[in-house]
Design an enzyme around this catalytic site. Structure first.
Site, mmCIF file in Angstrom:
data_model
loop_
_atom_site.group_PDB
_atom_site.id
_atom_site.type_symbol
_atom_site.label_atom_id
_atom_site.label_comp_id
_atom_site.label_asym_id
_atom_site.label_seq_id
_atom_site.Cartn_x
_atom_site.Cartn_y
_atom_site.Cartn_z
ATOM 1 N N GLY A 1 2.268 2.411 10.673
ATOM 2 C CA GLY A 1 3.256 3.471 10.490
ATOM 3 C C GLY A 1 3.941 3.890 11.779
ATOM 4 O O GLY A 1 4.603 4.928 11.830
ATOM 5 N N GLU B 1 -6.959 5.069 7.400
ATOM 6 C CA GLU B 1 -6.686 6.489 7.088
ATOM 7 C C GLU B 1 -7.889 7.113 6.382
ATOM 8 O O GLU B 1 -8.206 8.278 6.595
ATOM 9 C CB GLU B 1 -5.393 6.594 6.261
ATOM 10 C CG GLU B 1 -4.178 6.370 7.155
ATOM 11 C CD GLU B 1 -2.983 5.723 6.487
ATOM 12 O OE1 GLU B 1 -2.887 5.746 5.246
ATOM 13 O OE2 GLU B 1 -2.136 5.177 7.232
ATOM 14 N N ASN C 1 0.891 -1.166 0.000
ATOM 15 C CA ASN C 1 0.000 0.000 0.000
ATOM 16 C C ASN C 1 0.926 1.213 0.000
ATOM 17 O O ASN C 1 1.480 1.574 1.032
ATOM 18 C CB ASN C 1 -0.882 -0.023 1.261
ATOM 19 C CG ASN C 1 -1.702 1.250 1.397
ATOM 20 O OD1 ASN C 1 -1.782 2.052 0.466
ATOM 21 N ND2 ASN C 1 -2.317 1.422 2.560
ATOM 22 N N LYS D 1 0.215 4.241 -0.384
ATOM 23 C CA LYS D 1 -0.409 5.456 0.155
ATOM 24 C C LYS D 1 -0.080 6.646 -0.767
ATOM 25 O O LYS D 1 0.041 6.473 -1.976
ATOM 26 C CB LYS D 1 0.033 5.694 1.599
ATOM 27 C CG LYS D 1 -0.153 4.436 2.459
ATOM 28 C CD LYS D 1 0.006 4.668 3.925
ATOM 29 C CE LYS D 1 -0.224 3.354 4.659
ATOM 30 N NZ LYS D 1 -0.183 3.474 6.096
ATOM 31 N N GLU E 1 -5.890 -4.543 10.580
ATOM 32 C CA GLU E 1 -4.831 -3.555 10.780
ATOM 33 C C GLU E 1 -5.105 -2.747 12.049
ATOM 34 O O GLU E 1 -5.874 -1.773 12.006
ATOM 35 C CB GLU E 1 -4.774 -2.592 9.596
ATOM 36 C CG GLU E 1 -4.464 -3.258 8.272
ATOM 37 C CD GLU E 1 -3.802 -2.290 7.305
ATOM 38 O OE1 GLU E 1 -2.673 -2.576 6.893
ATOM 39 O OE2 GLU E 1 -4.398 -1.245 6.994
ATOM 40 N N HIS F 1 -9.674 1.597 4.394
ATOM 41 C CA HIS F 1 -8.422 1.729 5.139
ATOM 42 C C HIS F 1 -8.635 2.708 6.295
ATOM 43 O O HIS F 1 -9.406 3.665 6.176
ATOM 44 C CB HIS F 1 -7.307 2.238 4.207
ATOM 45 C CG HIS F 1 -5.952 2.186 4.869
ATOM 46 N ND1 HIS F 1 -5.537 3.160 5.744
ATOM 47 C CD2 HIS F 1 -4.970 1.260 4.829
ATOM 48 C CE1 HIS F 1 -4.332 2.824 6.203
ATOM 49 N NE2 HIS F 1 -3.972 1.684 5.659
ATOM 50 N N SER G 1 3.062 -2.015 10.376
ATOM 51 C CA SER G 1 4.510 -2.103 10.607
ATOM 52 C C SER G 1 5.107 -3.467 10.253
ATOM 53 O O SER G 1 6.047 -3.931 10.916
ATOM 54 C CB SER G 1 4.851 -1.714 12.041
ATOM 55 O OG SER G 1 4.489 -0.362 12.281
HETATM 56 P P1 PGA Z 1 2.622 0.339 7.586
HETATM 57 O O1 PGA Z 1 1.183 0.577 6.901
HETATM 58 O O2 PGA Z 1 3.133 -0.965 7.068
HETATM 59 O O3 PGA Z 1 3.442 1.519 7.155
HETATM 60 O O4 PGA Z 1 2.391 0.298 9.057
HETATM 61 C C1 PGA Z 1 0.269 -0.479 6.726
HETATM 62 C C2 PGA Z 1 -1.027 0.017 6.154
HETATM 63 O O5 PGA Z 1 -1.466 1.119 6.489
HETATM 64 O O6 PGA Z 1 -1.650 -0.675 5.322
#
Ligand code: PGA
Length: 248
Positions: free
Chosen positions: A172, A96, A9, A11, A166, A94, A211
């Protein structure tokens, strides 16, 4: 045996130059038969990535889709448009999008149905915030998200959905859920799906995300109910993405 799906992803990262470099490094990478590898890219660069990875088995996807087919929805992209461009995957709900862009459970459910209707594989994201985990309400929260998203979805469509658990506190932040905690939640999600769909739940892919990186992927992938990973930060570098796919 369920396959493992490792999906990047990106982003709102990368640009055309870095994407060109990334794609040239991974275009010939090996992908085992029991692994699905995918990249969900910013919509603007979809065609660039699709063209560059034309001969590869990597599935190219989007990070969001609007639920209406077409019309006066400035700035939005429909599932029909994604299909037209060749999308095979689309992230839906997601955290976000839920937290920053107002994607409610109801909107997520509509987006999920729109994506399914175009025969694009949705990656449905669910997960709790830290306060919910600390209060012990994380299971109730995730159950509600799953039940809402899957409401009105029949068995045949349910099989096509990839779920990504998640935990928001792990996205992140560098703070990965322990393999045991991730397994417990992925198993819990499967049990909710089993109540609704019976044996079909055994064939639904459930990823972990938050992460994930080279140092922790192997431990997570050993878990019975974890069928892959949705990867943000560690997917932005070609070598790292390739290694994650190899380790699935
Ligand atoms: P990350 O993001 O691996 O940077 O923690 C995962 C995600 O948001 O799908």
């Amino acid at each position: 045996m369920r396959r493992k799906a490792i999906v990047a992803n990106w982003k709102m990262n990368m640009d055309s130059a870095s994407i060109g470099e990334f794609c040239s490094k991974i275009q010939d990478m090996t992908i085992k038969d029991d692994v699905i590898a995918g990249i969900c890219v910013p919509a603007l660069y979809f065609t660039q990535v699709k063209t560059a990875l034309d001969k590869s088995k990597i599935k190219i996807g989007a990070q969001n889709a609007y639920f209406e087919e077409k019309g006066a929805y400035t700035g939005e992209i429909s599932a029909a448009m994604l299909k037209d461009a060749g999308a095979e995957l689309c992230i839906v709900g997601h955290s976000e999008r839920r937290q920053l862009f107002g994607d409610t459970d109801e909107i997520v459910s509509k987006k999920l149905k729109a994506v399914l209707s175009k025969e694009i594989t949705p990656i449905l994201c669910v997960g709790e915030v830290l306060a919910q985990r600390e209060e012990g309400t994380h299971k109730d929260h995730v159950k509600k998200q799953i039940e809402s998203a899957f409401s009105g979805i029949g068995k045949e469509d349910a099989k096509k959905i990839i779920v990504a658990y998640e935990p928001i506190w792990a996205i992140g932040t560098g703070k990965v859920a322990s393999a045991e905690d991730a397994e417990e939640m992925c198993g819990f999600i499967r049990s909710i799906l089993a109540l609704k769909y019976g044996d079909i739940a055994e064939s639904i892919l459930i990823q972990y995300g938050g992460s994930v990186k080279l140092e922790n992927i192997s431990e997570l992938m050993k878990m019975q109910n974890i069928d892959g990973a949705l990867v943000g930060g560690a997917s932005l570098e070609a070598q790292s993405f390739e290694s994650l796919v190899m380790k699935a």
